[in-house]
Design a protein around this motif. Structure first.
Motif, PDB file in Angstrom:
ATOM      1  N   ASP A  10       1.087  -1.223   0.019  1.00 15.86           N
ATOM      2  CA  ASP A  10      -0.251   0.087   0.124  1.00 15.86           C
ATOM      3  C   ASP A  10       0.349   1.294   0.177  1.00 15.86           C
ATOM      4  O   ASP A  10       1.365   1.787   0.853  1.00 15.86           O
ATOM      5  CB  ASP A  10      -1.546  -0.270   1.451  1.00 15.86           C
ATOM      6  CG  ASP A  10      -2.086   1.412   1.630  1.00 15.86           C
ATOM      7  OD1 ASP A  10      -1.880   2.460   0.788  1.00 15.86           O
ATOM      8  OD2 ASP A  10      -2.600   0.546   1.970  1.00 15.86           O
ATOM      9  N   ALA A  11       0.722   1.716  -0.691  1.00 15.05           N
ATOM     10  CA  ALA A  11       1.719   3.306  -0.997  1.00 15.05           C
ATOM     11  C   ALA A  11       1.614   4.297   0.115  1.00 15.05           C
ATOM     12  O   ALA A  11       1.564   5.030   0.195  1.00 15.05           O
ATOM     13  CB  ALA A  11       1.665   3.780  -2.234  1.00 15.05           C
ATOM     14  N   THR A  12      -0.067   4.165   0.567  1.00 17.28           N
ATOM     15  CA  THR A  12       0.035   5.309   1.462  1.00 17.28           C
ATOM     16  C   THR A  12       0.548   5.401   3.033  1.00 17.28           C
ATOM     17  O   THR A  12       0.430   5.762   3.943  1.00 17.28           O
ATOM     18  CB  THR A  12      -1.802   4.830   1.546  1.00 17.28           C
ATOM     19  OG1 THR A  12      -1.592   4.078   2.358  1.00 17.28           O
ATOM     20  CG2 THR A  12      -2.214   5.717   0.893  1.00 17.28           C
ATOM     21  N   ARG A  43      -6.915   7.181   5.210  1.00 20.25           N
ATOM     22  CA  ARG A  43      -5.831   7.862   5.816  1.00 20.25           C
ATOM     23  C   ARG A  43      -5.694   8.923   7.064  1.00 20.25           C
ATOM     24  O   ARG A  43      -5.265   9.155   7.536  1.00 20.25           O
ATOM     25  CB  ARG A  43      -4.689   7.434   5.554  1.00 20.25           C
ATOM     26  CG  ARG A  43      -4.047   5.814   5.350  1.00 20.25           C
ATOM     27  CD  ARG A  43      -3.274   5.048   5.202  1.00 20.25           C
ATOM     28  NE  ARG A  43      -2.124   6.038   5.377  1.00 20.25           N
ATOM     29  CZ  ARG A  43      -1.471   4.992   6.847  1.00 20.25           C
ATOM     30  NH1 ARG A  43      -2.354   4.640   7.483  1.00 20.25           N
ATOM     31  NH2 ARG A  43      -0.842   6.118   7.508  1.00 20.25           N
ATOM     32  N   TRP A  44      -5.718   9.865   5.842  1.00 24.92           N
ATOM     33  CA  TRP A  44      -6.173  11.337   5.698  1.00 24.92           C
ATOM     34  C   TRP A  44      -7.015  12.159   5.581  1.00 24.92           C
ATOM     35  O   TRP A  44      -7.150  12.601   4.254  1.00 24.92           O
ATOM     36  CB  TRP A  44      -4.777  12.559   5.768  1.00 24.92           C
ATOM     37  CG  TRP A  44      -3.713  11.155   5.472  1.00 24.92           C
ATOM     38  CD1 TRP A  44      -2.444  11.257   7.328  1.00 24.92           C
ATOM     39  CD2 TRP A  44      -2.532  10.370   5.222  1.00 24.92           C
ATOM     40  NE1 TRP A  44      -1.802  10.506   7.217  1.00 24.92           N
ATOM     41  CE2 TRP A  44      -1.561   9.497   6.452  1.00 24.92           C
ATOM     42  CE3 TRP A  44      -2.787   9.963   4.153  1.00 24.92           C
ATOM     43  CZ2 TRP A  44      -0.963   9.282   5.925  1.00 24.92           C
ATOM     44  CZ3 TRP A  44      -1.470   9.288   3.454  1.00 24.92           C
ATOM     45  CH2 TRP A  44      -0.670   9.173   3.758  1.00 24.92           C
ATOM     46  N   PRO A  45      -7.474  13.238   5.477  1.00 23.91           N
ATOM     47  CA  PRO A  45      -8.483  14.014   4.660  1.00 23.91           C
ATOM     48  C   PRO A  45      -8.144  15.294   4.430  1.00 23.91           C
ATOM     49  O   PRO A  45      -8.518  15.541   3.566  1.00 23.91           O
ATOM     50  CB  PRO A  45      -9.476  14.812   6.147  1.00 23.91           C
ATOM     51  CG  PRO A  45      -8.374  14.657   7.648  1.00 23.91           C
ATOM     52  CD  PRO A  45      -7.506  13.295   7.511  1.00 23.91           C
ATOM     53  N   GLN A  46      -6.761  15.500   4.692  1.00 26.40           N
ATOM     54  CA  GLN A  46      -6.146  16.772   4.380  1.00 26.40           C
ATOM     55  C   GLN A  46      -6.464  16.533   2.873  1.00 26.40           C
ATOM     56  O   GLN A  46      -6.664  18.016   2.419  1.00 26.40           O
ATOM     57  CB  GLN A  46      -4.511  17.264   5.181  1.00 26.40           C
ATOM     58  CG  GLN A  46      -4.476  17.391   6.661  1.00 26.40           C
ATOM     59  CD  GLN A  46      -4.455  15.466   6.959  1.00 26.40           C
ATOM     60  OE1 GLN A  46      -4.825  14.695   6.738  1.00 26.40           O
ATOM     61  NE2 GLN A  46      -3.508  16.188   7.985  1.00 26.40           N
ATOM     62  N   PRO A  47      -5.271  15.449   2.161  1.00 30.47           N
ATOM     63  CA  PRO A  47      -5.176  15.907   1.022  1.00 30.47           C
ATOM     64  C   PRO A  47      -6.211  16.632  -0.229  1.00 30.47           C
ATOM     65  O   PRO A  47      -5.878  17.114  -0.816  1.00 30.47           O
ATOM     66  CB  PRO A  47      -4.476  14.465   0.394  1.00 30.47           C
ATOM     67  CG  PRO A  47      -4.116  14.263   1.660  1.00 30.47           C
ATOM     68  CD  PRO A  47      -4.940  14.435   2.639  1.00 30.47           C
ATOM     69  N   GLU A  48      -7.614  15.876   0.166  1.00 30.81           N
ATOM     70  CA  GLU A  48      -8.806  15.597  -0.263  1.00 30.81           C
ATOM     71  C   GLU A  48      -9.057  17.287  -0.842  1.00 30.81           C
ATOM     72  O   GLU A  48      -9.549  18.146  -1.597  1.00 30.81           O
ATOM     73  CB  GLU A  48      -9.783  15.066   0.350  1.00 30.81           C
ATOM     74  CG  GLU A  48     -10.985  15.607  -0.683  1.00 30.81           C
ATOM     75  CD  GLU A  48     -12.531  13.980  -0.953  1.00 30.81           C
ATOM     76  OE1 GLU A  48     -13.758  14.146  -0.822  1.00 30.81           O
ATOM     77  OE2 GLU A  48     -12.275  13.742   0.327  1.00 30.81           O
TER      78      GLU A  48
END
Length: 162
Positions: A10-12, A43-48
């Motif tokens: 998994d790249a994340t 995993r994270w809300p920030q990128p979206e």
């Protein structure tokens, strides 16, 4: 001369020490909801959130094909939203991937990554929903990142779906 490292996983969740940048390709119409972005959003809300704001305010920023947005998600982990596909649908103009935009984004990314002293982690960018061919994308990664001494790991999903 180093080369791209390929692993199953998994790249994340890159399992190396140091600063890491997870790079992926986004479209130029503000769509976020299919493909690798779903794993990022789990995993994270920030990128979206950052991508949507970047698109919403595009009249006042650099949001366009070839642009890169770095989003810090953990103390040593960044996500690179790279605009490398025109729209989201295959049609009369072919697949959405734009190799020249990916090339431009990777060039920008190389400078950012070098400044951070980071390694780069990614799925086979541009080759999922964007419809690109890895035989065209891999040489761009090699030229823009690997030849600059940046460690690059490409993740193929363990379930064979990647």
């Amino acid at each position: 001369m180093s080369e791209i490292t390929y692993v199953r996983g998994d790249a994340t969740v890159p399992s190396v020490k140091g600063v890491k940048v997870i790079a992926h390709v986004c479209n130029d119409i503000g769509g976020w909801g299919k493909g690798f972005v779903l794993a990022l959003s789990r995993r994270w809300p920030q990128p979206e959130a950052a991508y949507r704001a970047w698109h919403r305010d595009r009249a006042r920023n650099d949001f366009a094909l070839g642009a890169v947005q770095l989003v810090r998600v953990e103390p040593y982990v960044w996500v690179a939203n790279m605009i490398g596909q025109r729209g989201t649908r295959r049609g009369s103009k072919g697949v959405p991937v734009r190799y020249e935009a990916i090339d431009t984004a990777l060039t920008t990314l190389a400078g950012e990554v070098a400044g951070l002293g980071a390694s780069v982690h990614m799925p086979r960018i541009g080759c999922g929903l964007a419809g690109g061919r890895w035989s065209r994308v891999a040489p761009l990664i090699d030229e823009r990142l690997v030849k600059r001494g940046i460690a690059v790991t490409v993740y193929d999903h363990g379930d064979g779906a990647g």
